[in-house]
Structure formats: C-alpha cells, structure tokens
Design a protein around this motif. Structure first.
Motif, mmCIF file in Angstrom:
data_model
loop_
_atom_site.group_PDB
_atom_site.id
_atom_site.type_symbol
_atom_site.label_atom_id
_atom_site.label_comp_id
_atom_site.label_asym_id
_atom_site.label_seq_id
_atom_site.Cartn_x
_atom_site.Cartn_y
_atom_site.Cartn_z
ATOM 1 N N MET A 126 0.829 -1.202 0.000
ATOM 2 C CA MET A 126 0.000 0.000 0.000
ATOM 3 C C MET A 126 0.865 1.254 0.000
ATOM 4 O O MET A 126 0.642 2.181 -0.786
ATOM 5 C CB MET A 126 -0.906 -0.003 1.231
ATOM 6 C CG MET A 126 -1.750 1.255 1.382
ATOM 7 S SD MET A 126 -2.611 1.388 2.974
ATOM 8 C CE MET A 126 -1.304 2.085 4.001
ATOM 9 N N THR B 267 2.731 1.879 -3.194
ATOM 10 C CA THR B 267 1.815 2.398 -4.219
ATOM 11 C C THR B 267 1.582 3.891 -4.024
ATOM 12 O O THR B 267 1.512 4.657 -5.000
ATOM 13 C CB THR B 267 0.487 1.628 -4.176
ATOM 14 O OG1 THR B 267 0.745 0.235 -4.376
ATOM 15 C CG2 THR B 267 -0.475 2.121 -5.241
ATOM 16 N N LEU B 268 1.476 4.304 -2.770
ATOM 17 C CA LEU B 268 1.311 5.737 -2.494
ATOM 18 C C LEU B 268 2.537 6.521 -2.978
ATOM 19 O O LEU B 268 2.405 7.586 -3.591
ATOM 20 C CB LEU B 268 1.106 5.963 -0.997
ATOM 21 C CG LEU B 268 0.924 7.427 -0.564
ATOM 22 C CD1 LEU B 268 -0.337 8.013 -1.186
ATOM 23 C CD2 LEU B 268 0.859 7.533 0.959
ATOM 24 N N HIS C 23 -4.047 11.691 -3.537
ATOM 25 C CA HIS C 23 -5.319 10.972 -3.569
ATOM 26 C C HIS C 23 -6.377 11.675 -2.737
ATOM 27 O O HIS C 23 -7.533 11.785 -3.130
ATOM 28 C CB HIS C 23 -5.104 9.538 -3.068
ATOM 29 C CG HIS C 23 -6.326 8.686 -3.107
ATOM 30 N ND1 HIS C 23 -7.251 8.656 -2.082
ATOM 31 C CD2 HIS C 23 -6.775 7.812 -4.045
ATOM 32 C CE1 HIS C 23 -8.214 7.802 -2.383
ATOM 33 N NE2 HIS C 23 -7.954 7.276 -3.572
ATOM 34 N N PHE D 19 -6.508 8.370 0.958
ATOM 35 C CA PHE D 19 -5.736 7.135 0.764
ATOM 36 C C PHE D 19 -5.728 6.327 2.052
ATOM 37 O O PHE D 19 -5.077 6.683 3.035
ATOM 38 C CB PHE D 19 -4.306 7.475 0.340
ATOM 39 C CG PHE D 19 -3.571 6.309 -0.264
ATOM 40 C CD1 PHE D 19 -3.666 6.055 -1.623
ATOM 41 C CD2 PHE D 19 -2.794 5.465 0.513
ATOM 42 C CE1 PHE D 19 -3.000 4.984 -2.199
ATOM 43 C CE2 PHE D 19 -2.125 4.397 -0.047
ATOM 44 C CZ PHE D 19 -2.233 4.149 -1.406
ATOM 45 N N ASN E 166 -9.833 1.712 0.636
ATOM 46 C CA ASN E 166 -9.951 2.249 -0.720
ATOM 47 C C ASN E 166 -8.968 1.563 -1.662
ATOM 48 O O ASN E 166 -8.609 2.105 -2.713
ATOM 49 C CB ASN E 166 -9.695 3.763 -0.717
ATOM 50 C CG ASN E 166 -10.950 4.536 -0.340
ATOM 51 O OD1 ASN E 166 -12.062 4.064 -0.553
ATOM 52 N ND2 ASN E 166 -10.769 5.717 0.230
ATOM 53 N N ILE E 167 -8.534 0.368 -1.277
ATOM 54 C CA ILE E 167 -7.553 -0.373 -2.068
ATOM 55 C C ILE E 167 -8.065 -1.784 -2.321
ATOM 56 O O ILE E 167 -8.575 -2.444 -1.404
ATOM 57 C CB ILE E 167 -6.193 -0.424 -1.347
ATOM 58 C CG1 ILE E 167 -5.581 0.984 -1.308
ATOM 59 C CG2 ILE E 167 -5.230 -1.389 -2.037
ATOM 60 C CD1 ILE E 167 -4.333 1.076 -0.482
ATOM 61 N N VAL F 5 -1.013 -4.404 -4.873
ATOM 62 C CA VAL F 5 -2.209 -3.582 -5.098
ATOM 63 C C VAL F 5 -2.698 -3.777 -6.523
ATOM 64 O O VAL F 5 -1.948 -3.587 -7.482
ATOM 65 C CB VAL F 5 -1.893 -2.100 -4.824
ATOM 66 C CG1 VAL F 5 -3.076 -1.219 -5.208
ATOM 67 C CG2 VAL F 5 -1.526 -1.894 -3.355
ATOM 68 N N VAL G 160 -6.522 1.208 -6.839
ATOM 69 C CA VAL G 160 -6.830 2.221 -5.831
ATOM 70 C C VAL G 160 -8.160 2.866 -6.222
ATOM 71 O O VAL G 160 -8.351 3.250 -7.381
ATOM 72 C CB VAL G 160 -5.716 3.280 -5.739
ATOM 73 C CG1 VAL G 160 -6.068 4.337 -4.691
ATOM 74 C CG2 VAL G 160 -4.385 2.625 -5.405
ATOM 75 N N TRP H 194 -11.462 8.423 -5.944
ATOM 76 C CA TRP H 194 -10.578 9.554 -6.251
ATOM 77 C C TRP H 194 -11.292 10.905 -6.117
ATOM 78 O O TRP H 194 -10.831 11.901 -6.657
ATOM 79 C CB TRP H 194 -10.021 9.379 -7.657
ATOM 80 C CG TRP H 194 -9.087 8.213 -7.722
ATOM 81 C CD1 TRP H 194 -9.406 6.896 -7.923
ATOM 82 C CD2 TRP H 194 -7.670 8.250 -7.542
ATOM 83 N NE1 TRP H 194 -8.282 6.111 -7.879
ATOM 84 C CE2 TRP H 194 -7.198 6.912 -7.649
ATOM 85 C CE3 TRP H 194 -6.748 9.272 -7.309
ATOM 86 C CZ2 TRP H 194 -5.850 6.584 -7.530
ATOM 87 C CZ3 TRP H 194 -5.409 8.949 -7.189
ATOM 88 C CH2 TRP H 194 -4.970 7.619 -7.300
#
Length: 778
Positions: A145, A148-149, A216, A219, A223-224, A233, A236, A239
């Motif tokens: 996670m 990915t952020l 985002h 986040f 929400n994943i 992931v 996501v 948005w």
C-alpha cells in the motif's frame, strides 16, 4: 449476484431507473452485453460514504458505477467528473486503478451524473487490523500500500495530462479553509476542540505550502483492492478528493490510525474506522521509512505534526458531513447515525498531535532504550524487516518444498534458484555483508538487532551474505589475511560468488581442548603439507564451497601449547582433500547450510603463501575471530526464540483441552510468561556484550562473550522446548520448524566451545575481577 462481497440490494433512497441505465449502456458502452434477455442486475456496495457505488452485472460482464447522491449537497463536493478524469489519466500511465469506461453528465438517465468503470477482482479489507491474514502477510500488504502511495506521488501532473487539475500553491491553506467551511455547513452542535484545531492549523501552515504533487486525498486501506492471493495492489479506488497538493497530507492520512483515539477503536467494528486489534506490524516507523526510501527523501519529515493534525481535522469534518447527510435523508452509509459520536474525539486527538515534535507508534526505541543504535543501524534494521516481510517470509514454503523434494538425492546440496534470486535482490537493496563493521559501517550493537531479525527464518542470514561459517572466515581474512589472500578469497566471498568452510574440530580427540588437535601442517620447501582428519566442517557440502580455512599443528616443540597451531587456506579442489561423509544433527543433514562434513587431508599440499598471519598464530586468530562470531550465533538465536514463542502463543490460542483454551491453563500461561522473561533477559545480555565489543574491543569483552555464549542458547532451548510441549506431537513433526530449530540451537552449546569451557572462563575472569576487592587471597 448475491455473492458480490460487501454488496446488498439497492437501498430505497438510492434507487434509480435501472431500465434507463441499461438502455443507455447498450448504446454507449462498447462491449456491453445485449444478451441474455434478463435485465441488468444492480446491487449497492455498503461502502461509499460520499458517492453511492453500485455493482452491475449482465451476461458474465461486471462493472462498477459511481454517482452523485440525490438531493441537496454540500458545496464543491461529489465532483465525480474529476474522479473519472484522474482515473483515466492514471490508467493510461499504468498506475493500478480500475479502467474508467464511460462518463455521463446527462442527469435524465438515472437522476444524477455518473460514470462506469471495469470491475476489479480482489480483496478489500474493511478492518484495519486485517485479522483475516497473518502478521507477515499483513505487513506485506501494508508495505504494498505505502509503495503504491509513493508511486502515485512520483507522477508529474503535466506528463499525465492533468495540467490545471489543482488550484496551484497554497494547498494546505485551502484544505484548512475547505474543511472548516464543510464542517461549519454540517455542524449540528458546538464542538470547541474543532474550533481550536482549525485555528491552530490556520496559524501553523507549513512554509513550503507550494507543493503540487498528485495526491489521492483519501488514501486508506479500504480504498484499495489487493490481488486475490498476492501482496500487491490491484486498484486504488475513490478519487473524489484527489487534487494537486502536498504529498505528506496523503502519508499522514494513510498512517493516522496508528494514533487513533482509544475511545474510537470499537466504533463501527469491521469498518476502516474501527478495528479489532492494535496494528503492531508493520510499525509506523517502518511505513514512513519505506515511503521515504521510495521517494528518495530523508525520514526526518518537516511539519509532520501539521499534516497529522490536518488529517484528524479532515476526518472529523467528513464524519460530521456523513451525519449531516443522514439528518437530511441522503446519506449513503447504513451506519451514518453513528458518525456524530466520533467528531469530538477526533478533533481532540488532532489537537494533541499538533503539539508533538516526534512520532512513534511504539513510543520506545528499538533496542529498549538502554542501548542506542546509530541512525544508519536503525535505517538498515527497518529495511531488513521490510525485506523479510515482503520477500523472505513468503518464500519459506517454496524453499522448504525444494529441499523436501530432494532429500534422498545428491541434488539436496544445491541451492534453490529462488534463494539465489533473493540474494541478488538483497544485494541490490544494499542489505549485504552487514556483519562486517568495516564494510557495512554498522556497529556490533547495530548488527545484533539486525541478526536477531534474520534469525527468525532459517535461510535469511544467507540471503544477506551474513551466514556462518562464511562470516567467520571473512572476518579472519579481513583481519589477518595478506593483500593477495584477500584478493583471491575474501573479495569473492564478500561478493557472494563462492562459499567456504572452517575445519577445526577432530574426530579422534576431545576438541573442547583445542590444543589436542593432531592434524599436522608441516613446512616442505615452498609448500605446507597437511595431514589429518576433521569433522563438523560446516558448509563443505555446498557445491559452491571453494575454500577451507584449516587449523592444525605446526612443529615447534619449544613454543607454548597455545603457539603450536596455525591456520592455513586450502582450496577445496586440492589433491588429497576428500569429503568422507555428511554428519547429521539429531537426524537433520542441514542441507541448506551445506551440511556438516567429515573431511580427510592426505598429503594435501598448498603454497607457503597460504598460511594466515604466520606459524603458531592459530589461537590468536581464533580468539579474534570467535569474539564477534560467537555472539552472531546468539543474536540469530534470539530471532528463532521469538519465532518459537509466536508459534506457542498461536497454538495456545487455537487449541482447547478440558473445556478451555490452552492459554487459560495456568501452566501454559506461566510458560509463555517465563519464555518472554528469558528472551528479554538474553537479549539484554547480548546487547550489553555487543556494546562492550564496540567500546572496548574483543579482549576486554571476553567474559561477556562467554556469558552470552552460555546464557542465550540455554534460554532459547527453553523457549523452543515449551513451544514443542504446547504444540504436542505436531511440535516434533515436519509440520512445524520447532524440531529443526531445537537441533540447531542445541549444537550451539557445543559449537565454538562447550558450555563448560565458557563457564570456566567466566569463573576465572570473575575471580580476577573480585580479587581486586577481596581481602582473601585468590
């Protein structure tokens, strides 16, 4: 349809003309199935506090629809056209989002604007503690996670075609103003903490309020969508709040649960706003370190207190807005009445965080506060933990299967390809040769905590090139080798291109008194000739084992008994060197470590230049080598003890006897308590010894090294034995690692000197220390 997780029939206030929607999709959405004749099936997701979200299914095709809520809305909220735009840009760039398929601004179709995206299969966790998975997988999922952020924040708005997506500099100022305005519009009662927090935020804006990364805005874990079986992931979601702004706002929001008010933990159990357990793995520090590594920035984050406080302010305002929508009858969530309860605790926690200058989810140092790691040591330890969770633990089953399938063949000595790939990955990450201070830049204390972590998995030390006997041999060559010896043997060992073995113990003498050794090393012109038998030569079965360091007796009758032995380098392909047999340890051949072999040397001839340091210097080298080396074993053993204790507690919580859980039996509860005491006591002694090695060197720490060498294996064996007892028959089977762990740790009471020799050493040094104060003569 009933099987779609997290969905139910469309709630009454969110119903729309499904026939109108189906006709529209038939005409506008490419690939939308016209058959079968049954109407489009629609279900509503229970999530989606803001924009109602629906599962659509027809003819084997599945889609997801997001729409604005019906009725009056808060200003500047629910901009689903922005959601569609940003998802389309990110999908084109390869970022994990559902593919957006169609946007409709015609409110005559279903009463509001909407868009349709591809349905993504996977796992969504509504509970932050992820109780459905184990600690290792939970850590890997959180790491995925946060990586990915970091990937999201690496995108350039212009390259995505999102110019003008945000409103320019001043993001933090606008956020404070926006959420204050949203809160004021939704407030149903006065909450002083919200007003104070809004005032503090407005007066403490970060000086760098001009960051314009794509963020985002919401986040968090629910929400994943994660891959169905892998820790990665897949997509996501949600948005709606995305914009151009400061990336630390996302990071703070994604980690705010580490500081969640205790009073709110039971709120909406099973949702992202409530969770069953404390999130212990990974830690807040680990996630921040991963993010910073991915972004290439320092882990010292300026103004992070502002962003955490802003996150709590924002969460409180959102919660107030959910409750306000409930009051006017257009809330999406079934539990919306509950949100009024959490606004005040969230605001109060935000105020508290605003006053902090540093943040920790554990509020204590990794080493317990008595011994201080270097900054580099802390960073490397976090990276090792992350690597273990992300790569090593998930590989355990495959590597065990590899060796189980080759147990009765000569293939058992070969390394699995997966292990070699892991070593390459660790090398790229800079997690390599961590045991050697002059190479790694780490202290013995730093490495003690790292080695404990690697000790939690039987093959992990090798992944980081920190496994015995190579570590000890590399130390010998590093400390005492000539430049030629280092170039020929140390460099390829440090690079992981070859491995080695160490030949000291002999089958025909009591090797606990090393002066008994009979293997001879005799000078013959420009060569030394070696004759004798050695056994327990660990690692010799590894096909990549190219060199041995052999200790033997050189003729010098006039020298003291401790100056008659030497160490010499012997290439494994030297004529006369023969592997006789592998030795088992309680039935285990220890294939992954290259086994433990009996080796015979018959007129083995090597150049004079292969002698290390000089004739008669063997014991001097051994003491220099075995100081750190002895406690490296102990450090790793503590990791094994932690694994055994975890297995014990897991089993005690799963099994019942005589009508109650095992841990409810007082004897089992006491075993668990005693094991924790033993581990922590042993760790403190190990850290004290490592610290003394750093400060005073090997000679001054001899007593502490001996104490650690005795105390730690004893403590760890006790823990493993208790774990076996709790697991019953399974504990001694191949279904658990406890039996092999017991075999390995039991050998440590013999390896590098038996307990009794170390006890005599401890007594001698203690008496010498005491003699300085006692009146009686010693």
């Amino acid at each position: 349809m009933a099987g779609e997780p997290g969905s139910s029939e469309v709630r009454r206030r969110h119903r729309f003309d499904q026939g109108s929607l189906e006709r529209y999709l038939c005409g506008r959405l490419a690939g939308f199935p016209r058959q079968p004749a049954e109407p489009l099936a629609v279900r509503q997701y229970s999530s989606g506090q803001s924009n109602p979200t629906f599962y659509l299914q027809k003819g084997g095709q599945a889609y997801v629809l997001r729409k604005k809520p019906h009725g009056p809305l808060l200003p500047r909220a629910h901009k689903i056209d922005r959601e569609y735009r940003v998802q389309k840009a990110l999908f084109s760039a390869g970022f994990p989002v559902p593919e957006p398929l169609l946007y409709c601004s015609d409110v005559s179709i279903i009463g509001t604007e909407f868009y349709v995206m591809q349905h993504v299969q996977g796992r969504i966790f509504r509970d932050l503690s992820m109780h459905e998975v184990g600690p290792a997988e939970r850590s890997a999922l959180y790491i995925a996670m946060i990586e990915t952020l970091a990937l999201l924040h690496s995108f350039d708005l212009q390259s995505l075609g999102l110019q003008g997506y945000g409103r320019g500099p001043g993001y933090c100022r606008r956020q404070v103003s926006t959420w204050k305005r949203q809160y004021d519009a939704a407030a149903h009662t006065d909450i002083p903490a919200m007003n104070k927090l809004a005032e503090w935020l407005a007066n403490n804006l970060p000086p760098d309020d001009n960051e314009e990364s794509l963020i985002h805005g919401d986040f968090r874990i629910d929400n994943i969508i994660f891959h169905p079986t892998e820790a990665r992931v897949s997509a996501v979601l949600d948005w709606e709040l995305s914009t151009a702004g400061h990336p630390l706002a996302d990071l703070a929001y994604a980690t705010l649960f580490y500081f969640w008010p205790t009073s709110n933990k039971d709120f909406s159990q099973g949702t992202v706003l409530g969770f069953k357990d404390t999130i212990e793995t990974p830690s807040f520090e680990e996630l921040v370190a991963i993010y910073c590594r991915c972004q290439g920035v320092s882990t010292t984050l300026s103004n992070f207190n502002f962003f955490l406080a802003l996150s709590y302010f924002k969460m409180a305002a959102i919660s107030q807005g959910v409750y306000a929508r409930y009051l006017i009858g257009n809330a999406s969530a079934e539990n919306s009445p509950e949100f009024a309860k959490i606004v005040k605790p969230l605001a109060e926690r935000g105020l508290e965080l605003s006053k902090r200058s540093s943040f920790s989810s554990t509020h204590h140092s990794i080493s317990g506060g008595l011994f201080h790691q270097s900054r580099k040591g802390q960073e490397i330890l976090l990276k090792v933990k992350q690597f273990m969770k992300q790569h090593i633990y998930p590989a355990e089953k495959e590597i065990i299967k590899y060796y189980a399938g080759r147990a009765n063949t000569e293939e058992k000595w070969k390394k699995p390809p997966l292990l070699e790939r892991l070593k390459g990955m660790a090398k790229v990450e800079g997690l390599w040769n961590l045991f050697l201070p002059d190479v790694s830049g780490l202290s013995q204390l730093d490495y003690a905590l790292i080695a404990e972590e690697t000790g939690k998995c039987f093959f992990a030390p090798e992944v980081f090139n920190c496994h015995a006997p190579d570590t000890g041999n590399m130390e010998v060559l590093h400390m005492y080798g000539t430049e030629e010896q280092k170039k020929e043997w140390l460099e390829p060992l440090l690079e992981g291109k070859i491995s080695s073995c160490f030949c000291m113990t002999e089958p025909d003498v009591a090797s606990s008194d090393a002066t008994n050794m009979q293997c001879s090393i005799e000078r013959d012109g420009n060569s030394y000739v070696i004759n004798g038998k050695k056994w327990w030569s660990s690692g010799a079965g590894n096909p990549n084992c190219k060199v041995a360091i052999v200790m033997g007796k050189t003729k010098n009758s006039s020298a003291s008994r401790y100056e008659q032995h030497s160490m010499i380098i012997v290439p494994m392909d030297t004529p006369g060197l023969k592997l006789i047999r592998p030795l088992s340890v309680f039935g285990y051949l220890d294939e992954i470590h290259g086994g433990h072999f009996e080796i015979h040397f018959n007129d083995v001839r090597v150049p004079v230049s292969n002698i290390i340091l000089g004739e008669g210097r063997g014991f001097e080298i051994a003491q220099g080598r075995l100081g750190p080396g002895r406690i490296h074993h102990c450090m790793r053993s503590l990791g094994a003890a932690e694994t055994a204790l975890q297995i014990m507690c897991q089993r005690a919580a799963e099994r019942e006897t005589f009508g109650k859980k095992l841990y409810h039996h007082e004897v089992v509860a006491h075993w668990i308590a005693e094991c924790r005491l033993s581990i922590d006591q042993a760790r403190l002694l190990t850290l004290k010894t490592a610290s003394k090695l750093d400060m005073l060197g090997n000679r001054k720490a001899r007593k502490e090294v001996a104490m650690t060498k005795v105390a730690v294996p004893r403590a760890v064996l006790k823990v493993i034995d208790c774990a076996i007892q709790v697991c019953g028959g399974a504990g001694v089977s191949q279904d658990f690692p406890l039996a092999s762990m017991f075999a390995y740790i039991r050998t440590l009471r013999l390896a590098d000197g038996p307990d009794e020799v170390h006890l005599s050493t401890i007594a001698r040094w203690e008496l010498l220390d005491q003699s300085k104060q006692l009146t009686a003569k010693i």
